[in-house]
Design a protein around this motif. Structure first.
Motif: not given
Length: 115
Positions: A78-92, A104-115
């Motif tokens: 499964v994929y999650l394509q993310m466009h037009s990312l905002k800093p407030l989307y920063t999360a695991v 069931y859960w995955g390990q959770g990658p970090q996504v960090t969006v810088s301003s």
């Protein structure tokens, strides 16, 4: 039982794009409702997008038009394509598989969006 292995997180500038992947081992994806959740610091985990076993999708209002959830049945991914990312989307970001009331859960990658 299914095991979920995510990849694709990282650091991106505001306005950029990222694609997260969630590879599932075990049963085929059609047997599960697959979702992506995210949890920002100090906040509750929230549903971002889901693709049901039959293939229909649903999104949180905050990401409609920006994120796309999809799956490759042959790759059981499964994929999650993310466009037009905002800093407030920063999360695991967590991949989730749900079937017959079991999650069931995955390990959770970090996504960090810088301003």
């Amino acid at each position: 039982q299914v095991q979920l292995v995510e990849s694709g997180g990282g650091l991106v500038q505001a306005g950029g794009s990222l694609r997260l992947s969630c590879a599932a081992s075990g049963r085929a994806l059609e047997h599960y409702d697959m979702g992506w959740y995210r949890q920002a610091p100090g906040r509750q985990r929230e549903l971002v997008a889901v693709i049901f076993g039959g293939g229909t999708t649903n999104y949180a209002d905050s990401v409609k038009g920006r994120f796309t959830i999809s799956r490759d049945i042959a790759k059981n991914t499964v994929y999650l394509q993310m466009h037009s990312l905002k800093p407030l989307y920063t999360a695991v970001y967590y991949c989730n598989a749900r079937s017959l009331g079991i999650a069931y859960w995955g390990q959770g990658p970090q996504v960090t969006v810088s301003s």
